[in-house]
Design a protein around this motif. Structure first.
Motif, mmCIF file in Angstrom:
data_model
loop_
_atom_site.group_PDB
_atom_site.id
_atom_site.type_symbol
_atom_site.label_atom_id
_atom_site.label_comp_id
_atom_site.label_asym_id
_atom_site.label_seq_id
_atom_site.Cartn_x
_atom_site.Cartn_y
_atom_site.Cartn_z
ATOM 1 N N ALA A 174 0.832 -1.212 0.000
ATOM 2 C CA ALA A 174 0.000 0.000 0.000
ATOM 3 C C ALA A 174 0.865 1.260 0.000
ATOM 4 C CB ALA A 174 -0.939 -0.012 1.203
ATOM 5 N N VAL A 175 1.932 1.265 0.786
ATOM 6 C CA VAL A 175 2.840 2.421 0.812
ATOM 7 C C VAL A 175 3.399 2.670 -0.588
ATOM 8 C CG1 VAL A 175 5.061 3.292 1.670
ATOM 9 C CG2 VAL A 175 3.439 2.230 3.252
ATOM 10 N N ALA A 176 3.854 1.632 -1.253
ATOM 11 C CA ALA A 176 4.441 1.780 -2.584
ATOM 12 C C ALA A 176 3.415 2.310 -3.588
ATOM 13 C CB ALA A 176 5.027 0.449 -3.063
ATOM 14 N N VAL A 177 2.232 1.744 -3.597
ATOM 15 C CA VAL A 177 1.196 2.187 -4.532
ATOM 16 C C VAL A 177 0.835 3.646 -4.267
ATOM 17 C CG1 VAL A 177 -1.236 1.887 -5.187
ATOM 18 C CG2 VAL A 177 0.242 -0.120 -4.926
ATOM 19 N N ILE A 178 0.604 3.984 -3.009
ATOM 20 C CA ILE A 178 0.164 5.335 -2.653
ATOM 21 C C ILE A 178 1.248 6.368 -2.928
ATOM 22 C CG2 ILE A 178 -0.447 6.798 -0.675
ATOM 23 C CD1 ILE A 178 -2.116 4.326 0.309
ATOM 24 N N LEU A 179 2.491 6.088 -2.565
ATOM 25 C CA LEU A 179 3.551 7.063 -2.839
ATOM 26 C C LEU A 179 3.734 7.271 -4.336
ATOM 27 C CD1 LEU A 179 6.255 6.386 -0.105
ATOM 28 C CD2 LEU A 179 4.420 8.095 -0.141
ATOM 29 N N ASP A 180 3.580 6.218 -5.112
ATOM 30 C CA ASP A 180 3.686 6.393 -6.550
ATOM 31 C C ASP A 180 2.537 7.240 -7.087
ATOM 32 O OD1 ASP A 180 5.232 5.710 -9.010
ATOM 33 O OD2 ASP A 180 3.245 4.992 -9.592
ATOM 34 N N ARG A 181 1.330 6.992 -6.608
ATOM 35 C CA ARG A 181 0.180 7.788 -7.062
ATOM 36 C C ARG A 181 0.326 9.260 -6.688
ATOM 37 N NH1 ARG A 181 -5.228 4.100 -5.946
ATOM 38 N NH2 ARG A 181 -4.677 2.440 -7.424
ATOM 39 N N LEU A 182 0.916 9.536 -5.531
ATOM 40 C CA LEU A 182 1.026 10.918 -5.061
ATOM 41 C C LEU A 182 2.276 11.638 -5.540
ATOM 42 C CD1 LEU A 182 -0.156 10.477 -1.369
ATOM 43 C CD2 LEU A 182 -1.493 11.343 -3.314
ATOM 44 N N LEU A 183 3.385 10.921 -5.651
ATOM 45 C CA LEU A 183 4.675 11.575 -5.896
ATOM 46 C C LEU A 183 5.393 11.076 -7.130
ATOM 47 C CD1 LEU A 183 5.857 11.455 -2.180
ATOM 48 C CD2 LEU A 183 4.878 13.425 -3.373
#
Length: 189
Positions: A174-183
């Protein structure tokens, strides 16, 4: 661009029986989230845990990769671990950010459920690009952060959905997916 911080919250967390517990720090979460956080230029990755025994365990792992044999064996891991900081609770992480930045951070968390203050990835991405306030992005372990605590945050990111009806990603994913979507790079534009 706003300064982005992340925190991995271990208390108060729900277990599978909807009871509030404190989860254990895991070696995988330390390593994998640190590498992902460093890749996306996160300012600090807070391991948020109230128990000193767990903090001591985390310090042993951190020391090995920052200063011990692991630091010379794997300099990339040492660099990833350079952004990790321990915090007893969310308030301590917020205080450290406020001290560094001179501003109270906007607190955003994640969950597999929707709340009244749920925002989209596009909305938060735009906020991060335009607002100078730092952002603390929190991730819960176990079955998520206690609902009463969730309601105190500024925003909650919309859930990550796959094509099926199963929705229980490991926090590292989840951290990887979310950071990619945001940054991450704007691949869709």
């Amino acid at each position: 661009m706003a300064s982005v911080y992340i925190g991995l919250v271990h208390h108060p967390i729900y277990n599978k029986n909807n009871e509030v517990i404190t989860t254990a720090i895991t070696n995988f979460d330390i390593h994998d989230i640190a590498r992902t956080a460093r890749t996306y230029d996160i300012h600090r990755y807070f391991l948020i845990h109230p128990l000193q025994t767990q903090a001591a365990l985390a310090r042993d792992v951190l020391d090995y990769w920052r200063e011990g044999y692991g630091a010379s064996y794997n300099p990339d891991r040492r660099e990833a671990f350079s952004i990790i900081e321990l915090a007893l609770d969310i308030e301590a992480a917020v205080s450290l950010i406020k001290e560094r930045e001179g501003l109270e951070p906007v607190i955003v968390t994640t969950d597999a459920r929707r709340y009244p203050n749920t925002v989209s990835y596009q909305q938060l991405r735009q906020f991060l690009a335009l607002d100078p306030k730092p952002c603390l992005l929190l991730f819960g372990t176990g079955w998520g952060i206690q609902k009463e605590v969730m309601q105190k945050f500024d925003y909650i990111l919309e859930p990550i959905y796959g094509p099926g009806d199963y929705n229980h990603l490991p926090v590292r994913a989840a951290v990887a997916v979310i950071l990619d979507r945001l940054l991450g790079e704007k691949w869709w534009g």
